[in-house]
Design an enzyme around this catalytic site. Sequence first.
Site, PDB file in Angstrom:
ATOM      1  N   CYS A 363       0.815  -1.216   0.000  1.00  0.00           N
ATOM      2  CA  CYS A 363       0.000   0.000   0.000  1.00  0.00           C
ATOM      3  C   CYS A 363       0.850   1.268   0.000  1.00  0.00           C
ATOM      4  O   CYS A 363       0.451   2.277  -0.589  1.00  0.00           O
ATOM      5  CB  CYS A 363      -0.959  -0.008   1.186  1.00  0.00           C
ATOM      6  SG  CYS A 363      -0.160  -0.124   2.798  1.00  0.00           S
ATOM      7  N   HIS A 619      -1.691   1.061   7.412  1.00  0.00           N
ATOM      8  CA  HIS A 619      -2.232   0.983   6.051  1.00  0.00           C
ATOM      9  C   HIS A 619      -2.301   2.378   5.440  1.00  0.00           C
ATOM     10  O   HIS A 619      -2.875   3.299   6.020  1.00  0.00           O
ATOM     11  CB  HIS A 619      -3.617   0.350   6.069  1.00  0.00           C
ATOM     12  CG  HIS A 619      -4.231   0.222   4.712  1.00  0.00           C
ATOM     13  ND1 HIS A 619      -3.648  -0.514   3.699  1.00  0.00           N
ATOM     14  CD2 HIS A 619      -5.364   0.754   4.179  1.00  0.00           C
ATOM     15  CE1 HIS A 619      -4.412  -0.438   2.614  1.00  0.00           C
ATOM     16  NE2 HIS A 619      -5.449   0.328   2.882  1.00  0.00           N
TER      17      HIS A 619
END
Length: 711
Positions: A363, A619
């Site tokens: 990510c 994230h």
Amino acid sequence: MELRTVVKDKFFIVIRGKSRKGFSRGCIGRVEAETQRGELMGLLYCGGSNAGSPKSGGMVRREDTYPLTRHQAQLLLFISSISKRLELLCNPQLFAAICELSQDDLVVVKYKKGHLPGLVKNLMKIGRKENKDDLHMLGFEVEPVDYGSNLSSKKAAPLPLFSAADILQVVPSYSNPLGLHLKDGQCGSLNEKAVTRINSMPTMRSRPRQLSENHREQTVIRTQSLSTSHMTLEVGSMVEVVSNSGITVYGVIRWLGTPGGKTGEWAGIELEYDVNGCSDGKYGGQRYFTCKGARALFVPVMKCSPDSRFFSSTGKETSKSTEMPPVPPFEESEDYAPPISESEALSLLVGRMKGIQGHINSCYLDTTLFSLFSSSVTLDNIYQKPADTEQPVTCTLRKIVNRLRRHGFVPAESVMNFRKQLGCDTFQTDEKDPEEFISVFFQKVLCMEPLLKLRSRGERSEGAYTFQIFLEKEQIGQIPSVQQLLDTSCLSGDLKFEEMPSLLMVHMPRFGNKYKMFSHIIPSTELDITDLLYNSPRECFICGHLAEHECVQCLPDHKLQPGRVKQYCTTCNTQVHTHPSRQGHSPKALTVPDDVASHSSVPRHMMKLFAVLCIRTSHYVSFIKYGPDPHSWLFFDSMADRCGDDQQGYNIPEIRVCPELGDFLSQPEEQLARADPTQTPELVCRLLCDSYMFLYQNPANSLSKPNHQEP
């Protein structure tokens, strides 16, 4: 040249390569023979008015084609636009579903000026077949359906005819309970071409057309199960809702609560396609979330159930479709693909399986690449180097960027190839931070000179790729803006930019997901770095004349607009520091260019915000400004959802529109400073709370200079 014959009814479409005599990109052909060198000789079907009769074709390389069945060729042939043919081919999951359509299947089609669900009624043959080599085109008669109401009563009106490219979605596992029947008789002409009806849909499964007792029992059981299944639903859950007419719609819960004038818990759902009567996130005049128009549905939570396409009746995920669908070959054109324009961004990017697909802790890289290259040209010259100086990683990057800008989706496999070329195995498996990737990629892989040149205390300049904010928390307010953070950090560290950068990536005072100095940070849509440039003329903070002195101690002064850089002309410097509270300050003399008059106006040097990287629980996601309109913001998550488990399955990237961020940032600076971030919409609050790095570009000088170029 030796030829060998092949099995008849072997069709293909040309997907790449330069135009050759007979065949060009997007053309559909039938293989007649194949050479030992792997070239195909075939007949050419042009589409349009001459679709049925083939022309004498030519030769085409096998690797420049994609194989088709007869049925697929007939469907694609009815799509007159070459680009739309190839676009559909690059969505294999949708194309496969279209090829398997049967009577009374529910689809979503482009209808007039919007999108509308409808039932497939007939598969139509278009064109005349006068010779054995002629090929009918195939289209679909679709009867539009309005959500929440019965089917249209205009029985006499002819059903509209759609090509495969007009079908935006096939709703899986749909069985129509209304008992609709296939019409008899012949259809009229279509653009003066013979149109005949196929009495049945070949190679397609049959559907029940009556509501059986078994179906009624299943419906009752399903309705009863809602009372238990809704208890596990939350924001982000994929759900389905069944209307009174039996139509099932699918979407994602974006809001939970009780709307004004209602009782009990309700869900605000963003549907997968436009539905008449739905909104853009408003209900009863009040906005609860934001999405594309005609996609927001508000219903009691009791009417929602988990999306049956991904979950079984027991609440467990199904094992269906856990393998990533195959992606057709992408034409790796050497032509430059410009950034996605504001007018095309929503249709190309918004939705699920859009953007860059995440895979194994990627990510940090997905969001950085998407932010830098989707809508900005700032670094485009990285992958436009001369061929003799190009590295393999540059070529791989160009393929990723071109694919993103032309098709709106980059599969994880393409990104993994890029990760393998970064020179360190940990980039393939480990969690990383964006600044680590940026440093390695720009400095060690591409050998680019630093994006920033910083001068400290008048000494020689040093290079950097990102700017890290360093300051004491007491130097600034509780909810600072990026402008205040940059000014304070530069002045407290006695740093100046030696020149106006083309790209400025400002790293907030936080470290991963473990520590952040400020609970919220207000984005500055523009950064004024005029007062942070070394040896550049600046204007007096008080009178506007040419500044000759700068005072770091005046920075937090509440009587002098705290948080802003303070520089003065000689007269104002004397007056300001006669105040008892400032007599202990030590203003520093500025270097003033000799050719600048004391009363001349000083031009402002501004940089514009175009992306923000955010982090929450390890994230990364990003917000991207995709056009000049203040509301043109997108939210990107490369791992928004997952199909299958960790061992088998794939991540589902998603891009959402975020105009509410534009609404928030359009407020005056004073109002932003007083705003309560906890009362802002979901995505706005996420940006304010989780911002990690702000990306700014210089609109006047959008291209940085790699080492091999002369400045």
